[in-house]
Design an enzyme around this catalytic site. Sequence first.
Site, PDB file in Angstrom:
ATOM      1  N   GLN A  51       0.827  -1.218   0.000  1.00 52.66           N
ATOM      2  CA  GLN A  51       0.000   0.000   0.000  1.00 52.66           C
ATOM      3  C   GLN A  51       0.857   1.263   0.000  1.00 52.66           C
ATOM      4  OE1 GLN A  51      -2.601  -1.449   3.435  1.00 52.66           O
ATOM      5  NE2 GLN A  51      -4.052  -0.245   2.228  1.00 52.66           N
ATOM      6  N   LEU A  95      -7.632   1.666   3.198  1.00 53.97           N
ATOM      7  CA  LEU A  95      -7.028   2.965   2.906  1.00 53.97           C
ATOM      8  C   LEU A  95      -6.708   3.107   1.420  1.00 53.97           C
ATOM      9  CD1 LEU A  95      -4.688   3.146   6.024  1.00 53.97           C
ATOM     10  CD2 LEU A  95      -6.792   4.462   5.644  1.00 53.97           C
ATOM     11  N   HIS A 136      -7.076  -9.407   5.982  1.00 52.85           N
ATOM     12  CA  HIS A 136      -7.150  -8.304   5.018  1.00 52.85           C
ATOM     13  C   HIS A 136      -5.729  -7.872   4.616  1.00 52.85           C
ATOM     14  CE1 HIS A 136      -8.907  -4.181   3.807  1.00 52.85           C
ATOM     15  NE2 HIS A 136      -7.614  -3.956   3.867  1.00 52.85           N
ATOM     16  N   GLU A 137      -4.835  -7.774   5.603  1.00 47.72           N
ATOM     17  CA  GLU A 137      -3.458  -7.328   5.311  1.00 47.72           C
ATOM     18  C   GLU A 137      -2.683  -8.389   4.535  1.00 47.72           C
ATOM     19  OE1 GLU A 137      -3.239  -4.368   5.666  1.00 47.72           O
ATOM     20  OE2 GLU A 137      -4.773  -4.037   7.173  1.00 47.72           O
ATOM     21  N   HIS A 140      -3.408  -8.266   0.938  1.00 48.33           N
ATOM     22  CA  HIS A 140      -2.661  -7.222   0.208  1.00 48.33           C
ATOM     23  C   HIS A 140      -1.322  -7.767  -0.300  1.00 48.33           C
ATOM     24  CE1 HIS A 140      -4.894  -3.453   0.535  1.00 48.33           C
ATOM     25  NE2 HIS A 140      -5.080  -3.612   1.839  1.00 48.33           N
TER      26      HIS A 140
HETATM   27  O1  GNR Z   1      -8.303   0.894   8.534  1.00 48.93           O
HETATM   28  C1  GNR Z   1      -8.775  -0.159   8.103  1.00 48.93           C
HETATM   29  N1  GNR Z   1      -9.939  -0.616   8.590  1.00 48.93           N
HETATM   30  C2  GNR Z   1     -10.429  -1.883   8.345  1.00 48.93           C
HETATM   31  C3  GNR Z   1     -11.752  -2.140   8.691  1.00 48.93           C
HETATM   32  C4  GNR Z   1     -12.274  -3.392   8.481  1.00 48.93           C
HETATM   33  C5  GNR Z   1     -11.501  -4.389   7.940  1.00 48.93           C
HETATM   34  C6  GNR Z   1     -10.194  -4.135   7.564  1.00 48.93           C
HETATM   35  C7  GNR Z   1      -9.660  -2.892   7.771  1.00 48.93           C
HETATM   36  S1  GNR Z   1      -8.008  -2.584   7.325  1.00 48.93           S
HETATM   37  C8  GNR Z   1      -8.089  -0.872   7.010  1.00 48.93           C
HETATM   38  C9  GNR Z   1      -6.703  -0.332   6.715  1.00 48.93           C
HETATM   39  C10 GNR Z   1      -6.163  -0.964   5.460  1.00 48.93           C
HETATM   40  O2  GNR Z   1      -6.497  -0.642   4.360  1.00 48.93           O
HETATM   41  N2  GNR Z   1      -5.338  -1.952   5.607  1.00 48.93           N
HETATM   42  O3  GNR Z   1      -4.860  -2.598   4.544  1.00 48.93           O
HETATM   43 NI    NI Z   2      -6.416  -2.443   3.032  1.00 46.65          NI
END
Ligand code: GNR
Ligand code: NI
Length: 176
Positions: A51, A95, A136-137, A140
């Site tokens: 990111q 983000l 989620h990370e 990425h």
């Molecule tokens: O800030 C973030 N909030 C979030 C809310 C729900 C599930 C995942 C996230 S991660 C996100 C920040 C981000 O983009 N991390 O990659």
């Molecule tokens: Ni994200």
Amino acid sequence: MALLPILTAPDPRLKKKSKPVEQVDAGVRRLMDDMLETMYAAPGIGLAAPQVGVLKRVIVVDVSEKDSPPAPHALANPEILWVSDHDNTHEEGCLSVPEHYADVVRPAEVRVRYLDRDNEIRELEADGMLATCVQHEIDHLDGILFIDRISALKRNMILRKLLKEKKLAAKEAAPA
Ligand code: GNR
Ligand code: NI
């Protein structure tokens, strides 16, 4: 410490697979610290190196509540060892997909092996928001955004809006 600019979709770098780090050395540690600073400033609860345009398998997360002490985690080469067979649905944002939110279904619990800031092998067992955020990370790092886990209809609607905003911003930056 430094604030790093955050890439937004569509951007080809967000679709690439990131490479493992050989070890957590001073350079990776600096990256982790800059990513944490960038995440807190955003503000966000997680951030992955791609990111900020760095295609290395490094993520940071902090899902602590507003009024409790910070709980930063920095993970290099995170590997999912186990996922629970029950799922959880959470509304996610990103983000790199600013101002768009959607429900995503993922395993409710995970166990992850990683290298910490001191290059030590560690394991983390997570549930709730931490489990969602870590998955989620890690997505990425494999070039996957949360919008890749929702319907194509919603995904394309969001991508079209983001592309339109990018074109508008580019036009405003360099008027004809
Ligand atoms: O800030 C973030 N909030 C979030 C809310 C729900 C599930 C995942 C996230 S991660 C996100 C920040 C981000 O983009 N991390 O990659
Ligand atoms: Ni994200």
